[in-house]
Motif scaffolding. Structure first.
Motif, PDB file in Angstrom:
ATOM      1  N   VAL A  26      -3.330   5.642  -2.079  1.00 56.70           N
ATOM      2  CA  VAL A  26      -2.763   6.850  -2.410  1.00 56.70           C
ATOM      3  C   VAL A  26      -3.289   7.555  -1.188  1.00 56.70           C
ATOM      4  O   VAL A  26      -4.432   7.622  -0.715  1.00 56.70           O
ATOM      5  CB  VAL A  26      -3.333   7.616  -3.443  1.00 56.70           C
ATOM      6  CG1 VAL A  26      -2.769   8.692  -3.660  1.00 56.70           C
ATOM      7  CG2 VAL A  26      -2.796   6.584  -4.661  1.00 56.70           C
ATOM      8  N   LEU A  27      -2.372   8.431  -0.541  1.00 55.75           N
ATOM      9  CA  LEU A  27      -2.795   9.159   0.732  1.00 55.75           C
ATOM     10  C   LEU A  27      -3.276   8.415   1.800  1.00 55.75           C
ATOM     11  O   LEU A  27      -4.462   8.939   2.492  1.00 55.75           O
ATOM     12  CB  LEU A  27      -3.523  10.420   0.360  1.00 55.75           C
ATOM     13  CG  LEU A  27      -3.153  11.456  -0.679  1.00 55.75           C
ATOM     14  CD1 LEU A  27      -4.132  12.316  -0.967  1.00 55.75           C
ATOM     15  CD2 LEU A  27      -1.875  12.213   0.033  1.00 55.75           C
ATOM     16  N   GLY A  28      -2.835   7.248   1.938  1.00 59.98           N
ATOM     17  CA  GLY A  28      -3.521   6.571   2.866  1.00 59.98           C
ATOM     18  C   GLY A  28      -4.655   5.715   2.627  1.00 59.98           C
ATOM     19  O   GLY A  28      -5.172   4.992   3.427  1.00 59.98           O
ATOM     20  N   ARG A  29      -5.439   5.936   1.561  1.00 61.20           N
ATOM     21  CA  ARG A  29      -6.717   5.583   1.141  1.00 61.20           C
ATOM     22  C   ARG A  29      -6.335   4.347   0.259  1.00 61.20           C
ATOM     23  O   ARG A  29      -5.730   4.512  -0.832  1.00 61.20           O
ATOM     24  CB  ARG A  29      -7.465   6.503   0.650  1.00 61.20           C
ATOM     25  CG  ARG A  29      -7.835   7.755   1.799  1.00 61.20           C
ATOM     26  CD  ARG A  29      -8.913   8.581   1.093  1.00 61.20           C
ATOM     27  NE  ARG A  29     -10.332   7.904   1.047  1.00 61.20           N
ATOM     28  CZ  ARG A  29     -11.203   8.847   0.174  1.00 61.20           C
ATOM     29  NH1 ARG A  29     -10.832  10.021  -0.325  1.00 61.20           N
ATOM     30  NH2 ARG A  29     -12.201   7.943  -0.034  1.00 61.20           N
ATOM     31  N   GLU A  30      -7.030   3.183   0.444  1.00 63.74           N
ATOM     32  CA  GLU A  30      -7.138   2.205  -0.436  1.00 63.74           C
ATOM     33  C   GLU A  30      -8.372   2.481  -1.541  1.00 63.74           C
ATOM     34  O   GLU A  30      -9.363   3.068  -0.970  1.00 63.74           O
ATOM     35  CB  GLU A  30      -7.401   0.976  -0.023  1.00 63.74           C
ATOM     36  CG  GLU A  30      -6.241   0.433   0.808  1.00 63.74           C
ATOM     37  CD  GLU A  30      -6.321  -1.082   0.865  1.00 63.74           C
ATOM     38  OE1 GLU A  30      -7.149  -1.780   0.533  1.00 63.74           O
ATOM     39  OE2 GLU A  30      -5.463  -1.362   1.953  1.00 63.74           O
ATOM     40  N   LEU A  31      -8.010   2.445  -2.898  1.00 72.90           N
ATOM     41  CA  LEU A  31      -9.169   2.773  -3.770  1.00 72.90           C
ATOM     42  C   LEU A  31      -9.035   1.463  -5.008  1.00 72.90           C
ATOM     43  O   LEU A  31      -7.992   0.965  -5.105  1.00 72.90           O
ATOM     44  CB  LEU A  31      -8.703   4.146  -4.726  1.00 72.90           C
ATOM     45  CG  LEU A  31      -8.677   5.125  -3.926  1.00 72.90           C
ATOM     46  CD1 LEU A  31      -8.004   6.367  -4.593  1.00 72.90           C
ATOM     47  CD2 LEU A  31     -10.104   5.787  -3.384  1.00 72.90           C
TER      48      LEU A  31
END
Length: 95
Positions: A11-16
């Protein structure tokens, strides 16, 4: 399913990594919805504070959630009223 499983999302370019009792398919659907809503909000406010599209997306999702909850409550109320009327008709027919 009560055991939480780890799921990787982006999400938003961030992997979580998130933990959820939901299936991987459901988590992917949620991830997709969040990313679509963020993209829609970014299209409305293309420049400026990067938090504004996130806030708009949250507001849109919250509005949808509240509207659906209200609609569900109205349907439950209408269903309860209908059930009471049917029960009265049955009771009257049995008397």
């Amino acid at each position: 399913m009560s055991d939480k499983q780890s799921h990787r999302i982006k999400v938003l370019g961030r992997e979580l990594t998130v933990k959820s009792p939901s299936s991987a398919e459901h988590v992917r659907e949620v991830e997709g919805l969040v990313n679509r809503k963020l993209a829609e909000a970014r299209a409305q406010v293309p420049v400026g504070d990067p938090q504004v599209p996130v806030i708009l997306a949250l507001m849109n999702l919250a509005e949808t959630s509240l509207s659906l909850a209200r609609e569900l409550e109205e349907q439950r109320h209408a269903g309860s009223d209908k059930l009471r009327r049917l029960m009265r008709r049955i009771e009257d027919a049995l008397l």
